[in-house]
Motif scaffolding. Structure first.
Motif, PDB file in Angstrom:
ATOM      1  N   MET A   1      -0.578  10.558   6.572  1.00  0.00           N
ATOM      2  CA  MET A   1       0.589   9.727   6.286  1.00  0.00           C
ATOM      3  C   MET A   1       0.465   8.366   6.956  1.00  0.00           C
ATOM      4  O   MET A   1       0.962   7.371   6.452  1.00  0.00           O
ATOM      5  N   VAL A   2      -0.167   8.318   8.123  1.00  0.00           N
ATOM      6  CA  VAL A   2      -0.388   7.059   8.828  1.00  0.00           C
ATOM      7  C   VAL A   2      -1.859   6.982   9.206  1.00  0.00           C
ATOM      8  O   VAL A   2      -2.390   7.903   9.824  1.00  0.00           O
TER       9      VAL A   2
ATOM     10  N   ALA B   1      -3.842   1.129  12.110  1.00  0.00           N
ATOM     11  CA  ALA B   1      -2.697   0.551  12.828  1.00  0.00           C
ATOM     12  C   ALA B   1      -3.172  -0.192  14.070  1.00  0.00           C
ATOM     13  O   ALA B   1      -2.743  -1.320  14.347  1.00  0.00           O
ATOM     14  N   VAL B   2      -4.066   0.440  14.831  1.00  0.00           N
ATOM     15  CA  VAL B   2      -4.606  -0.205  16.034  1.00  0.00           C
ATOM     16  C   VAL B   2      -5.395  -1.462  15.661  1.00  0.00           C
ATOM     17  O   VAL B   2      -5.229  -2.518  16.275  1.00  0.00           O
ATOM     18  N   ALA B   3      -6.241  -1.346  14.639  1.00  0.00           N
ATOM     19  CA  ALA B   3      -7.071  -2.490  14.235  1.00  0.00           C
ATOM     20  C   ALA B   3      -6.216  -3.652  13.752  1.00  0.00           C
ATOM     21  O   ALA B   3      -6.482  -4.822  14.080  1.00  0.00           O
ATOM     22  N   THR B   4      -5.172  -3.343  12.973  1.00  0.00           N
ATOM     23  CA  THR B   4      -4.298  -4.398  12.462  1.00  0.00           C
ATOM     24  C   THR B   4      -3.538  -5.086  13.593  1.00  0.00           C
ATOM     25  O   THR B   4      -3.467  -6.320  13.663  1.00  0.00           O
ATOM     26  N   ALA B   5      -2.961  -4.273  14.476  1.00  0.00           N
ATOM     27  CA  ALA B   5      -2.194  -4.839  15.585  1.00  0.00           C
ATOM     28  C   ALA B   5      -3.083  -5.697  16.478  1.00  0.00           C
ATOM     29  O   ALA B   5      -2.692  -6.791  16.899  1.00  0.00           O
ATOM     30  N   THR B   6      -4.283  -5.218  16.747  1.00  0.00           N
ATOM     31  CA  THR B   6      -5.202  -5.962  17.612  1.00  0.00           C
ATOM     32  C   THR B   6      -5.629  -7.269  16.958  1.00  0.00           C
ATOM     33  O   THR B   6      -5.777  -8.303  17.618  1.00  0.00           O
ATOM     34  N   ARG B   7      -5.788  -7.245  15.635  1.00  0.00           N
ATOM     35  CA  ARG B   7      -6.197  -8.450  14.919  1.00  0.00           C
ATOM     36  C   ARG B   7      -5.128  -9.525  14.969  1.00  0.00           C
ATOM     37  O   ARG B   7      -5.432 -10.720  15.110  1.00  0.00           O
TER      38      ARG B   7
ATOM     39  N   VAL C   1      -1.342   1.778   3.921  1.00  0.00           N
ATOM     40  CA  VAL C   1      -0.211   0.846   3.889  1.00  0.00           C
ATOM     41  C   VAL C   1       0.632   1.018   5.144  1.00  0.00           C
ATOM     42  O   VAL C   1       0.992   0.044   5.824  1.00  0.00           O
ATOM     43  N   THR C   2       0.960   2.271   5.461  1.00  0.00           N
ATOM     44  CA  THR C   2       1.788   2.526   6.641  1.00  0.00           C
ATOM     45  C   THR C   2       1.067   2.096   7.912  1.00  0.00           C
ATOM     46  O   THR C   2       1.688   1.562   8.841  1.00  0.00           O
ATOM     47  N   GLY C   3      -0.250   2.307   7.966  1.00  0.00           N
ATOM     48  CA  GLY C   3      -1.005   1.878   9.137  1.00  0.00           C
ATOM     49  C   GLY C   3      -0.935   0.375   9.337  1.00  0.00           C
ATOM     50  O   GLY C   3      -0.764  -0.108  10.460  1.00  0.00           O
ATOM     51  N   VAL C   4      -1.053  -0.380   8.227  1.00  0.00           N
ATOM     52  CA  VAL C   4      -0.964  -1.847   8.323  1.00  0.00           C
ATOM     53  C   VAL C   4       0.431  -2.275   8.773  1.00  0.00           C
ATOM     54  O   VAL C   4       0.588  -3.140   9.647  1.00  0.00           O
ATOM     55  N   GLU C   5       1.472  -1.673   8.168  1.00  0.00           N
ATOM     56  CA  GLU C   5       2.841  -2.062   8.515  1.00  0.00           C
ATOM     57  C   GLU C   5       3.142  -1.750   9.983  1.00  0.00           C
ATOM     58  O   GLU C   5       3.731  -2.560  10.706  1.00  0.00           O
ATOM     59  N   LEU C   6       2.733  -0.551  10.426  1.00  0.00           N
ATOM     60  CA  LEU C   6       2.950  -0.182  11.822  1.00  0.00           C
ATOM     61  C   LEU C   6       2.178  -1.121  12.742  1.00  0.00           C
ATOM     62  O   LEU C   6       2.680  -1.534  13.797  1.00  0.00           O
ATOM     63  N   GLY C   7       0.964  -1.469  12.339  1.00  0.00           N
ATOM     64  CA  GLY C   7       0.173  -2.392  13.146  1.00  0.00           C
ATOM     65  C   GLY C   7       0.840  -3.742  13.307  1.00  0.00           C
ATOM     66  O   GLY C   7       0.812  -4.341  14.389  1.00  0.00           O
TER      67      GLY C   7
ATOM     68  N   LEU D   1      10.449   5.480   3.809  1.00  0.00           N
ATOM     69  CA  LEU D   1       9.907   5.026   5.087  1.00  0.00           C
ATOM     70  C   LEU D   1       9.045   3.785   4.889  1.00  0.00           C
ATOM     71  O   LEU D   1       9.137   2.811   5.647  1.00  0.00           O
ATOM     72  N   LEU D   2       8.203   3.810   3.855  1.00  0.00           N
ATOM     73  CA  LEU D   2       7.365   2.652   3.577  1.00  0.00           C
ATOM     74  C   LEU D   2       8.207   1.416   3.273  1.00  0.00           C
ATOM     75  O   LEU D   2       7.875   0.294   3.670  1.00  0.00           O
ATOM     76  N   GLU D   3       9.324   1.640   2.566  1.00  0.00           N
ATOM     77  CA  GLU D   3      10.206   0.512   2.233  1.00  0.00           C
ATOM     78  C   GLU D   3      10.739  -0.144   3.498  1.00  0.00           C
ATOM     79  O   GLU D   3      10.795  -1.369   3.615  1.00  0.00           O
ATOM     80  N   ARG D   4      11.161   0.668   4.469  1.00  0.00           N
ATOM     81  CA  ARG D   4      11.699   0.107   5.707  1.00  0.00           C
ATOM     82  C   ARG D   4      10.610  -0.643   6.487  1.00  0.00           C
ATOM     83  O   ARG D   4      10.837  -1.712   7.043  1.00  0.00           O
ATOM     84  N   LEU D   5       9.414  -0.047   6.542  1.00  0.00           N
ATOM     85  CA  LEU D   5       8.335  -0.721   7.234  1.00  0.00           C
ATOM     86  C   LEU D   5       7.986  -2.042   6.541  1.00  0.00           C
ATOM     87  O   LEU D   5       7.622  -3.029   7.176  1.00  0.00           O
TER      88      LEU D   5
END
Length: 378
Positions: free
Chosen positions: A9-10, A15-21, A120-126, A223-227
Protein backbone atom coordinates in the motif's frame (compact mmCIF):
# COMPACT_ATOMS: atom_id res chain seq x y z
CA UNK A 1 2.92 -6.68 5.62
CA UNK A 2 0.54 -8.27 3.15
CA UNK A 3 0.61 -7.08 -0.44
CA UNK A 4 -1.09 -7.72 -3.74
CA UNK A 5 1.01 -8.77 -6.71
CA UNK A 6 4.12 -7.76 -4.76
CA UNK A 7 2.90 -4.13 -4.35
CA UNK A 8 2.52 -2.69 -0.87
CA UNK A 9 0.00 0.00 0.00
CA UNK A 10 2.95 2.32 0.67
CA UNK A 11 6.32 2.11 -1.06
CA UNK A 12 8.33 3.03 2.03
CA UNK A 13 11.68 3.15 0.25
CA UNK A 14 10.24 5.55 -2.30
CA UNK A 15 8.86 7.69 0.54
CA UNK A 16 12.35 8.00 2.01
CA UNK A 17 13.92 8.69 -1.40
CA UNK A 18 11.32 11.33 -2.27
CA UNK A 19 11.56 13.10 1.07
CA UNK A 20 15.36 13.09 0.95
CA UNK A 21 15.34 14.46 -2.59
CA UNK A 22 13.05 17.39 -1.79
CA UNK A 23 14.27 18.20 1.72
CA UNK A 24 15.49 21.75 2.12
CA UNK A 25 19.20 22.25 2.79
CA UNK A 26 20.07 23.15 6.34
CA UNK A 27 21.92 26.27 7.49
CA UNK A 28 25.52 26.66 6.43
CA UNK A 29 28.04 25.53 9.03
CA UNK A 30 31.66 24.50 8.75
CA UNK A 31 32.72 20.93 9.48
CA UNK A 32 34.27 21.99 12.80
CA UNK A 33 31.10 23.90 13.73
CA UNK A 34 28.98 20.86 12.91
CA UNK A 35 31.12 18.62 15.13
CA UNK A 36 30.91 21.13 17.99
CA UNK A 37 27.12 21.45 17.67
CA UNK A 38 26.62 17.67 17.72
CA UNK A 39 28.90 17.33 20.75
CA UNK A 40 27.10 20.09 22.60
CA UNK A 41 23.66 18.62 21.91
CA UNK A 42 24.83 15.25 23.22
CA UNK A 43 26.26 16.91 26.33
CA UNK A 44 23.05 18.84 26.98
CA UNK A 45 20.91 15.74 26.45
CA UNK A 46 22.95 13.97 29.14
CA UNK A 47 22.89 16.87 31.63
CA UNK A 48 19.15 17.35 31.06
CA UNK A 49 18.44 13.95 32.63
CA UNK A 50 19.47 15.11 36.10
CA UNK A 51 17.74 18.49 35.77
CA UNK A 52 14.45 16.91 34.68
CA UNK A 53 14.51 14.17 37.33
CA UNK A 54 15.17 16.68 40.08
CA UNK A 55 12.43 19.05 38.97
CA UNK A 56 9.75 16.48 38.18
CA UNK A 57 10.64 13.98 40.95
CA UNK A 58 10.14 11.22 38.42
CA UNK A 59 12.46 8.23 38.15
CA UNK A 60 12.42 4.73 36.78
CA UNK A 61 10.83 2.28 39.24
CA UNK A 62 13.33 0.53 41.47
CA UNK A 63 16.18 2.93 40.83
CA UNK A 64 15.90 4.86 44.11
CA UNK A 65 15.87 8.29 42.56
CA UNK A 66 18.13 7.48 39.65
CA UNK A 67 16.79 7.07 36.16
CA UNK A 68 19.41 5.59 33.83
CA UNK A 69 18.00 5.45 30.33
CA UNK A 70 18.73 2.74 27.80
CA UNK A 71 17.06 4.84 25.12
CA UNK A 72 19.76 6.18 22.81
CA UNK A 73 20.21 9.84 21.92
CA UNK A 74 20.67 10.34 18.17
CA UNK A 75 21.75 13.72 16.80
CA UNK A 76 20.55 13.57 13.21
CA UNK A 77 20.24 15.67 10.08
CA UNK A 78 16.98 16.07 8.16
CA UNK A 79 17.38 12.88 6.07
CA UNK A 80 18.15 11.00 9.29
CA UNK A 81 14.93 12.26 10.84
CA UNK A 82 13.04 11.14 7.73
CA UNK A 83 14.45 7.60 7.89
CA UNK A 84 13.65 7.30 11.58
CA UNK A 85 10.06 8.48 11.17
CA UNK A 86 9.35 6.27 8.17
CA UNK A 87 10.44 3.30 10.28
CA UNK A 88 8.11 4.41 13.08
CA UNK A 89 5.16 5.01 10.74
CA UNK A 90 5.69 1.62 9.14
CA UNK A 91 5.50 -0.13 12.52
CA UNK A 92 2.46 1.76 13.86
CA UNK A 93 0.45 1.70 10.62
CA UNK A 94 1.09 -1.94 9.75
CA UNK A 95 -2.32 -3.24 10.99
CA UNK A 96 -4.24 -0.45 9.23
CA UNK A 97 -2.44 -0.89 5.94
CA UNK A 98 -2.91 -4.66 6.06
CA UNK A 99 -6.64 -4.07 6.54
CA UNK A 100 -6.73 -1.63 3.63
CA UNK A 101 -4.86 -4.07 1.41
CA UNK A 102 -7.40 -6.78 2.19
CA UNK A 103 -10.15 -4.38 1.24
CA UNK A 104 -8.35 -3.37 -1.93
CA UNK A 105 -8.15 -7.01 -3.07
CA UNK A 106 -11.95 -7.21 -3.11
CA UNK A 107 -12.50 -3.81 -4.74
CA UNK A 108 -13.18 -3.51 -8.50
CA UNK A 109 -10.03 -2.15 -10.06
CA UNK A 110 -8.00 -3.11 -7.01
CA UNK A 111 -5.34 -4.76 -9.13
CA UNK A 112 -4.74 -1.52 -11.01
CA UNK A 113 -4.57 0.43 -7.76
CA UNK A 114 -2.20 -2.19 -6.43
CA UNK A 115 0.16 -1.61 -9.35
CA UNK A 116 0.51 2.14 -8.86
CA UNK A 117 -1.02 2.97 -5.48
CA UNK A 118 2.02 2.06 -3.40
CA UNK A 119 4.30 4.29 -5.43
CA UNK A 120 1.83 7.18 -5.51
CA UNK A 121 1.34 6.97 -1.75
CA UNK A 122 5.09 6.70 -1.22
CA UNK A 123 5.67 9.90 -3.21
CA UNK A 124 2.89 11.78 -1.40
CA UNK A 125 4.12 10.65 2.02
CA UNK A 126 7.65 11.60 1.04
CA UNK A 127 6.55 15.13 0.16
CA UNK A 128 4.89 15.54 3.55
CA UNK A 129 7.92 14.22 5.42
CA UNK A 130 10.16 16.55 3.43
CA UNK A 131 8.07 19.49 4.63
CA UNK A 132 8.02 18.36 8.26
CA UNK A 133 11.72 17.44 8.41
CA UNK A 134 12.77 21.08 8.40
CA UNK A 135 10.47 22.01 11.29
CA UNK A 136 11.07 19.44 14.03
CA UNK A 137 13.71 20.37 16.62
CA UNK A 138 13.63 17.16 18.59
CA UNK A 139 11.45 14.14 19.10
CA UNK A 140 11.11 11.21 21.47
CA UNK A 141 10.15 8.30 19.23
CA UNK A 142 8.01 6.11 21.44
CA UNK A 143 7.47 3.20 19.06
CA UNK A 144 10.75 3.27 17.18
CA UNK A 145 12.00 -0.10 15.92
CA UNK A 146 15.74 -0.66 16.04
CA UNK A 147 17.79 -0.95 12.87
CA UNK A 148 21.47 -1.17 12.06
CA UNK A 149 21.92 2.60 11.65
CA UNK A 150 19.09 3.72 13.96
CA UNK A 151 19.40 2.04 17.37
CA UNK A 152 16.50 1.98 19.82
CA UNK A 153 15.80 0.76 23.34
CA UNK A 154 14.84 -2.87 23.91
CA UNK A 155 11.18 -1.89 24.29
CA UNK A 156 11.37 0.67 21.51
CA UNK A 157 12.13 4.34 21.86
CA UNK A 158 14.91 6.75 20.99
CA UNK A 159 15.55 10.46 21.39
CA UNK A 160 16.17 12.40 18.19
CA UNK A 161 17.71 15.88 18.07
CA UNK A 162 17.64 17.47 14.60
CA UNK A 163 20.82 19.55 14.61
CA UNK A 164 20.26 21.70 11.46
CA UNK A 165 16.78 22.70 12.64
CA UNK A 166 18.04 23.68 16.08
CA UNK A 167 20.72 25.86 14.46
CA UNK A 168 18.22 27.36 12.02
CA UNK A 169 15.80 28.41 14.76
CA UNK A 170 18.42 29.75 17.16
CA UNK A 171 19.75 31.95 14.36
CA UNK A 172 16.28 33.03 13.27
CA UNK A 173 15.34 34.01 16.84
CA UNK A 174 18.76 35.59 17.51
CA UNK A 175 19.06 33.93 20.90
CA UNK A 176 22.06 32.55 22.74
CA UNK A 177 22.79 29.26 20.92
CA UNK A 178 24.14 27.43 23.97
CA UNK A 179 21.10 28.33 26.07
CA UNK A 180 18.70 27.44 23.26
CA UNK A 181 20.25 24.01 22.69
CA UNK A 182 19.95 23.14 26.36
CA UNK A 183 16.38 24.45 26.46
CA UNK A 184 15.39 22.19 23.56
CA UNK A 185 17.07 19.21 25.23
CA UNK A 186 15.13 19.82 28.44
CA UNK A 187 11.84 19.52 26.54
CA UNK A 188 12.79 16.29 24.77
CA UNK A 189 14.38 14.78 27.88
CA UNK A 190 11.09 15.34 29.70
CA UNK A 191 9.37 13.15 27.12
CA UNK A 192 12.00 10.46 27.56
CA UNK A 193 11.54 10.62 31.33
CA UNK A 194 7.75 10.37 31.00
CA UNK A 195 8.00 7.04 29.19
CA UNK A 196 10.87 5.53 31.16
CA UNK A 197 9.46 6.50 34.56
CA UNK A 198 5.88 5.42 33.78
CA UNK A 199 6.13 1.82 32.50
CA UNK A 200 2.49 1.46 31.48
CA UNK A 201 2.33 4.67 29.43
CA UNK A 202 3.79 3.34 26.18
CA UNK A 203 1.52 0.29 26.05
CA UNK A 204 -1.50 2.41 26.96
CA UNK A 205 -0.93 4.89 24.13
CA UNK A 206 -0.13 2.13 21.65
CA UNK A 207 -3.35 0.37 22.62
CA UNK A 208 -5.36 3.54 22.07
CA UNK A 209 -3.73 4.16 18.68
CA UNK A 210 -4.36 0.60 17.52
CA UNK A 211 -7.97 0.78 18.72
CA UNK A 212 -8.36 4.00 16.75
CA UNK A 213 -6.85 2.48 13.62
CA UNK A 214 -8.85 -0.72 14.10
CA UNK A 215 -12.06 1.29 13.83
CA UNK A 216 -10.95 2.79 10.54
CA UNK A 217 -13.08 1.93 7.54
CA UNK A 218 -11.63 3.80 4.61
CA UNK A 219 -10.99 2.84 1.02
CA UNK A 220 -7.46 3.32 -0.32
CA UNK A 221 -8.65 5.84 -2.92
CA UNK A 222 -9.88 8.22 -0.22
CA UNK A 223 -6.56 8.06 1.57
CA UNK A 224 -4.75 8.83 -1.67
CA UNK A 225 -7.09 11.77 -2.24
CA UNK A 226 -6.19 13.30 1.13
CA UNK A 227 -2.48 12.79 0.54
CA UNK A 228 -2.89 14.41 -2.87
CA UNK A 229 -4.50 17.44 -1.21
CA UNK A 230 -1.41 17.75 0.94
CA UNK A 231 0.87 17.49 -2.07
CA UNK A 232 -1.14 20.19 -3.87
CA UNK A 233 -0.69 22.45 -0.87
CA UNK A 234 3.05 21.82 -1.01
CA UNK A 235 3.02 22.84 -4.65
CA UNK A 236 1.17 26.04 -3.79
CA UNK A 237 -2.13 24.94 -5.35
CA UNK A 238 -5.39 25.21 -3.44
CA UNK A 239 -7.19 21.84 -3.24
CA UNK A 240 -10.40 21.77 -5.24
CA UNK A 241 -13.37 22.96 -3.21
CA UNK A 242 -11.25 24.67 -0.57
CA UNK A 243 -12.45 28.18 0.15
CA UNK A 244 -10.13 30.53 1.96
CA UNK A 245 -7.81 29.70 4.84
CA UNK A 246 -10.55 28.00 6.83
CA UNK A 247 -11.16 25.40 4.09
CA UNK A 248 -9.57 21.99 3.79
CA UNK A 249 -9.68 18.95 6.02
CA UNK A 250 -7.24 17.41 8.43
CA UNK A 251 -5.97 13.95 7.58
CA UNK A 252 -7.42 12.88 10.92
CA UNK A 253 -10.92 13.80 9.69
CA UNK A 254 -11.02 10.90 7.25
CA UNK A 255 -11.07 8.20 9.92
CA UNK A 256 -13.51 9.36 12.58
CA UNK A 257 -16.42 7.15 13.56
CA UNK A 258 -18.26 7.83 16.84
CA UNK A 259 -16.06 5.22 18.53
CA UNK A 260 -12.96 6.87 17.09
CA UNK A 261 -14.05 10.28 18.34
CA UNK A 262 -14.06 8.89 21.88
CA UNK A 263 -10.62 7.36 21.43
CA UNK A 264 -9.32 10.53 19.79
CA UNK A 265 -10.60 12.56 22.73
CA UNK A 266 -8.59 10.39 25.13
CA UNK A 267 -5.50 10.55 22.92
CA UNK A 268 -5.82 14.32 22.62
CA UNK A 269 -5.97 14.62 26.39
CA UNK A 270 -2.91 12.46 27.04
CA UNK A 271 -0.89 14.17 24.30
CA UNK A 272 -1.86 17.57 25.71
CA UNK A 273 -0.67 16.36 29.10
CA UNK A 274 2.68 15.12 27.76
CA UNK A 275 3.39 18.19 25.62
CA UNK A 276 2.22 20.64 28.26
CA UNK A 277 4.25 18.87 30.95
CA UNK A 278 7.37 19.11 28.76
CA UNK A 279 6.82 22.85 28.21
CA UNK A 280 6.20 23.36 31.93
CA UNK A 281 9.40 21.50 32.85
CA UNK A 282 11.64 23.19 30.31
CA UNK A 283 10.56 26.60 31.61
CA UNK A 284 10.60 25.51 35.25
CA UNK A 285 14.13 24.17 35.08
CA UNK A 286 15.18 27.02 32.83
CA UNK A 287 15.92 29.88 35.23
CA UNK A 288 18.52 27.83 37.12
CA UNK A 289 20.40 26.47 34.12
CA UNK A 290 19.34 28.57 31.10
CA UNK A 291 20.05 32.24 31.90
CA UNK A 292 18.14 33.62 28.90
CA UNK A 293 15.10 31.34 29.22
CA UNK A 294 12.60 34.20 29.43
CA UNK A 295 13.84 35.75 26.18
CA UNK A 296 13.90 32.36 24.45
CA UNK A 297 10.36 31.48 25.52
CA UNK A 298 8.94 34.85 24.44
CA UNK A 299 10.53 34.70 20.99
CA UNK A 300 9.76 31.02 20.51
CA UNK A 301 6.09 31.46 21.41
CA UNK A 302 5.72 34.21 18.83
CA UNK A 303 7.36 32.02 16.20
CA UNK A 304 5.24 28.99 17.11
CA UNK A 305 2.01 30.96 16.88
CA UNK A 306 2.74 32.89 13.69
CA UNK A 307 3.50 30.11 11.20
CA UNK A 308 5.12 31.09 7.91
CA UNK A 309 2.41 32.34 5.61
CA UNK A 310 -0.47 30.83 3.73
CA UNK A 311 1.28 27.63 2.64
CA UNK A 312 2.33 26.84 6.19
CA UNK A 313 -1.17 27.54 7.48
CA UNK A 314 -2.77 25.25 4.90
CA UNK A 315 -0.43 22.40 5.71
CA UNK A 316 -0.72 22.86 9.44
CA UNK A 317 -4.47 22.53 9.12
CA UNK A 318 -4.30 19.53 6.81
CA UNK A 319 -1.82 17.67 9.00
CA UNK A 320 -3.60 18.56 12.23
CA UNK A 321 -0.63 20.63 13.45
CA UNK A 322 -2.91 23.41 14.67
CA UNK A 323 -4.33 20.90 17.11
CA UNK A 324 -0.80 20.11 18.27
CA UNK A 325 -0.15 23.79 18.96
CA UNK A 326 -3.27 23.88 21.11
CA UNK A 327 -2.00 20.82 22.96
CA UNK A 328 1.15 22.67 24.03
CA UNK A 329 -0.87 25.64 25.25
CA UNK A 330 -3.76 23.83 26.94
CA UNK A 331 -1.56 21.13 28.43
CA UNK A 332 0.87 23.62 29.95
CA UNK A 333 -2.03 25.51 31.52
CA UNK A 334 -3.36 22.27 32.99
CA UNK A 335 -0.01 21.26 34.50
CA UNK A 336 0.66 24.74 35.86
CA UNK A 337 -2.77 24.99 37.47
CA UNK A 338 -2.54 21.55 39.07
CA UNK A 339 0.98 22.13 40.41
CA UNK A 340 -0.14 25.46 41.86
CA UNK A 341 -3.06 23.72 43.58
CA UNK A 342 -1.52 20.47 44.89
CA UNK A 343 2.23 20.74 44.30
CA UNK A 344 4.49 18.58 42.13
CA UNK A 345 3.92 15.41 44.14
CA UNK A 346 0.18 15.96 43.92
CA UNK A 347 0.43 16.47 40.18
CA UNK A 348 2.47 13.27 39.83
CA UNK A 349 -0.58 11.25 40.78
CA UNK A 350 -1.46 11.70 37.13
CA UNK A 351 1.06 8.93 36.36
CA UNK A 352 -0.56 6.36 38.69
CA UNK A 353 -2.63 4.54 36.06
CA UNK A 354 -4.69 5.21 32.92
CA UNK A 355 -7.60 6.01 35.24
CA UNK A 356 -5.75 9.03 36.67
CA UNK A 357 -4.98 10.57 33.30
CA UNK A 358 -7.00 13.74 32.67
CA UNK A 359 -9.94 13.65 30.30
CA UNK A 360 -10.19 16.12 27.45
CA UNK A 361 -12.70 18.10 29.54
CA UNK A 362 -10.38 18.07 32.57
CA UNK A 363 -7.50 19.46 30.50
CA UNK A 364 -9.69 22.54 30.04
CA UNK A 365 -10.85 22.48 33.70
CA UNK A 366 -7.90 21.38 35.89
CA UNK A 367 -9.94 21.83 39.08
CA UNK A 368 -12.19 18.97 37.95
CA UNK A 369 -9.19 16.63 37.71
CA UNK A 370 -7.96 17.70 41.15
CA UNK A 371 -11.42 17.08 42.60
CA UNK A 372 -11.75 13.65 40.99
CA UNK A 373 -8.29 12.27 41.68
CA UNK A 374 -7.43 13.89 45.01
CA UNK A 375 -10.77 13.74 46.74
CA UNK A 376 -11.14 10.08 45.85
CA UNK A 377 -7.60 9.33 47.02
CA UNK A 378 -7.93 11.37 50.19
Amino acid sequence: MTSIGGAEMVDWNLAVATATRFVRPGPEVSRDEARAIVAELRKHAKSSEEHVRAFTRMAQPGTEGEAPHDTPVLVVDRPGWIKANVAGFRAVLKPLLAKMEDRRSSTPGGAVLGAVGGKVTGVELGMLLSFLSSRVLGQYETFAPASRDLPAAAQGGRLLLVAPNVVHVERELEVDPHDFRLWVCLHEETHRTQFTAVPWLRDHIEGEIQSFLGETDIDPGTLLERLREAAQSLAGAKPEGEEGEEGGRSLVDIVQTPAQREILGRLTAVMSLLEGHADFVMDGVGPDVVPSVAEIREKFQKRRASGAGRLDQALRKLLGLDAKLRQYRDGERFVSAVVDEVGMDGFNRVWTSPNTLPTKQEIAKPADWVARVHRKAD
